[in-house]
Design an enzyme around this catalytic site. Structure first.
Site, PDB file in Angstrom:
ATOM      1  N   ASN A 227       0.805  -1.235   0.000  1.00 43.44           N
ATOM      2  CA  ASN A 227       0.000   0.000   0.000  1.00 43.44           C
ATOM      3  C   ASN A 227       0.834   1.279   0.000  1.00 43.44           C
ATOM      4  OD1 ASN A 227       0.794  -0.583   2.634  1.00 43.44           O
ATOM      5  ND2 ASN A 227      -1.039   0.306   3.554  1.00 43.44           N
ATOM      6  N   LYS A 250      12.241  -8.211   1.257  1.00 43.92           N
ATOM      7  CA  LYS A 250      11.243  -8.988   0.527  1.00 43.92           C
ATOM      8  C   LYS A 250      10.199  -8.013   0.035  1.00 43.92           C
ATOM      9  CE  LYS A 250       7.622 -10.403   1.042  1.00 43.92           C
ATOM     10  NZ  LYS A 250       6.372  -9.882   0.370  1.00 43.92           N
ATOM     11  N   SER A 306      -0.763  -7.508   7.862  1.00 43.32           N
ATOM     12  CA  SER A 306      -1.943  -7.870   8.648  1.00 43.32           C
ATOM     13  C   SER A 306      -1.551  -8.475   9.991  1.00 43.32           C
ATOM     14  CB  SER A 306      -2.807  -8.870   7.874  1.00 43.32           C
ATOM     15  OG  SER A 306      -2.165 -10.131   7.799  1.00 43.32           O
ATOM     16  N   GLU A 327       4.264  -3.674  12.530  1.00 41.52           N
ATOM     17  CA  GLU A 327       3.228  -2.652  12.346  1.00 41.52           C
ATOM     18  C   GLU A 327       2.092  -3.352  11.637  1.00 41.52           C
ATOM     19  OE1 GLU A 327       0.885  -0.300  10.266  1.00 41.52           O
ATOM     20  OE2 GLU A 327       2.726   0.363   9.282  1.00 41.52           O
ATOM     21  N   GLU A 456     -11.419  -4.325   9.737  1.00 40.37           N
ATOM     22  CA  GLU A 456     -10.783  -3.262   8.974  1.00 40.37           C
ATOM     23  C   GLU A 456     -11.243  -3.352   7.520  1.00 40.37           C
ATOM     24  OE1 GLU A 456      -6.256  -1.454   8.673  1.00 40.37           O
ATOM     25  OE2 GLU A 456      -6.525  -3.626   8.774  1.00 40.37           O
TER      26      GLU A 456
END
Length: 556
Positions: A227, A250, A306, A327, A456
């Site tokens: 994102n 990665k 996630s 995170e 979410e």
């Protein structure tokens, strides 16, 4: 199978900056190297830049593509379709590749090698070998690498922006905002390279002196999401380079090209071979991730993604007790109190909710509005959102691009339909566009028992919930297993402190919807993970603190 981009499939031509000829420079590394701190352009509620930044809303941003330059870059050599191991751009032994698609059209814009566990082991070994020498470089040398990277990055920021639009689907303005934001991390961590200070600690034992020194933790694995293809690698790679770590990156299979271009700029900036290694993979993602988490040579893993995947990686890292920065997912509450300034609350909500078409971990997911201001706020927000234009990111006037892939659009639509079936009202949007597009949506009178209240959404849907009292809304806001970010709007200074302290999140935006900066510690609590990125805390995550106790000679 998606069709491939060809020169005839894109006909719009943009006004471009002059073509630069780039060579990999030999730079003088001195403590006197200077660099410029880049401030991210401010974004208003209409997603225009302020007058002090580049304004390109009134021109076409479509690049001129050719057979030789399929993405229309000013520097075509920045389109790299290989992995990087030990300073060499490589494929994989099997010859397997995966396709990278433009979310706006579904067309293939390139391929990357589908690298394996064996490639990953080679990358780890290359990083380990490079660490032996890179760890001994001086802070001034590392500052020099990052300062030069920052300079080259800003020279090529239009190409970075183009790559973000091509593979992520963001609108041009949104992508340019991310590109500037990413650049600020290289500037910040260039300075942080000079601030890895230890301390002197008084000792209770006579004749003994205590000092601490900071040292790089070693080889690190950097696992990046799709994102923010520029910002996330900058936020992770910056501190690693600054303190003397070597890395295996990665890249996400959806958006590898932006990261690969940035790594190439790092090479041109003089970063030694093997200090940065890049693995590109799709089919072997789980096996590659497991190798990075279990290989004892890797001493730290930084992951953004996630909560579900974060838990898997944490379990795999436990066998070697690796340090981790996680995170993870969010379900951010945004609260609008009766005493909020309405224009500020609307603008802040738009900035938080609709950036990246809602595909950010910190975007507002549950918007709680107090009864006294509810109707005015809902109307004002819907009027602004109705002005958005959805389409391909390069199109003139487009404010929001498509979602990253069809399953993301399916999830957004599921959340909207579920809310409507339980009584929510659509004020604007509420429907799909072309392909993976979803029209920016405002839902009113959303009930507490719908999916969007507990999951979410990761899409452009503003769900408005009513509340009556401060105590009630704090309870609802904290009723979540995750705690990454939270926002609220109020002009009561007592409430600002009271609510900031009461929200169970790692970050709080009070009277603002934009909290992300290079200089702040970014990270969450509860099941949103642990560790910080950005700020001086982000530098600490890549170092160990070593005690040196020095005794004095014993007198006879």
């Amino acid at each position: 199978m998606p069709s491939r981009i060809t020169p005839s499939s894109v006909t719009r031509i943009s006004t471009r900056s002059s073509r630069h000829n780039f060579v990999r420079p030999t730079i003088a590394l001195t403590a006197q190297r200077t660099f410029t701190h880049i401030t991210r352009p401010a974004i208003t509620s209409s997603l225009n830049y302020n007058r002090n930044s580049i304004n390109i809303r009134n021109m076409s941003n479509w690049p001129k593509v050719t057979a030789e330059n399929p993405l229309g870059l000013d520097d075509p050599s920045l389109l790299i379709q290989k992995g990087l191991i030990g300073g060499k751009w490589v494929d994989t032994e099997s010859g397997e590749t995966f396709e990278v698609n433009d979310p706006a059209s579904g067309k293939v814009i390139g391929t990357c090698p589908d690298q394996t566990v064996q490639d990953t082991k080679a990358a780890i070994d290359a990083a380990h070998k490079a660490f032996a020498t890179y760890r001994t470089t001086s802070p001034a040398q590392r500052q020099g690498y990052l300062a030069e990277l920052h300079r080259l990055y800003m020279e090529n920021i239009n190409d970075i922006t183009r790559l973000i639009v091509w593979e992520n689907g963001k609108s041009w303005n949104d992508a340019l905002a991310e590109a500037n934001y990413a650049g600020s991390f290289f500037s910040w961590f260039a300075a942080e390279a000079l601030r890895t200070n230890g301390e002197t600690i008084p000792c209770s034992v006579p004749g003994t002196r205590n000092i601490t020194i900071k040292q790089p933790i070693g080889v690190v694995a950097l696992l990046c999401p799709w994102n923010f293809p520029a910002a996330m690698i900058a936020r992770k790679l910056g501190p690693a380079l600054a303190v003397g770590c070597t890395s295996v990156v990665k890249v996400p299979s959806e958006t590898p090209f932006t990261t690969l271009a940035i790594v190439e700029l790092a090479r041109r900036a003089g970063v030694p071979d093997g200090v940065i290694n890049v693995i590109t993979t799709d089919k072997h993602l789980q096996d590659v991730g497991k190798e990075l988490c279990t290989n004892p040579i890797v001493h730290k893993v930084s992951f953004t993604g996630s909560t579900r995947v974060g838990k898997i990686l944490a379990s795999q890292c436990s066998g070697t007790l690796k340090k981790m920065s996680l995170e993870l997912g969010g379900n951010a509450p945004l609260i609008v109190f009766d005493d909020a300034d309405l224009p500020t609350a609307v603008a802040g909500t738009i900035a938080s909710k609709f950036r990246g078409s809602g595909q950010t971990c910190v975007c507002a997911n549950r918007i709680y509005v107090q009864d006294g201001i509810y109707d005015k706020f809902a109307k004002a927000l819907a009027e602004k959102v109705a002005q958005f234009k959805v389409g391909p990111g390069f199109d003139e006037g487009v404010t929001h691009g498509p979602l990253i892939h069809m399953r993301q659009a399916d999830k957004v639509d599921e959340h909207v339909q579920d809310a409507v079936s339980k009584g929510a009202k659509i004020l604007v949007g509420g429907k799909r566009g072309k392909g993976t597009e979803y029209i920016p949506t405002v839902l009113a009178d959303v009930p507490d028992n719908c999916l969007i209240a507990s999951e979410e959404t990761f899409g452009p849907v503003a769900a408005l919930f009513r509340f009556k009292t401060e105590e009630e809304v704090i309870t609802k806001a904290n009723n979540s297993e995750v705690g990454l970010a939270g926002y609220f709007f109020s002009e009561d200074v007592d409430r600002v402190f009271r609510v900031s302290e009461a929200l169970e999140t790692g970050m709080v935006g009070a009277n603002t919807g934009m909290i992300s900066q290079a200089v702040i510690p970014f990270g969450g609590i509860k099941e949103s993970g642990y560790g910080k990125e950005g700020g001086h805390q982000g530098t600490e995550e890549y170092m160990i603190t070593k005690l040196v106790a020095i005794g004095s000679r014993i007198k006879q």
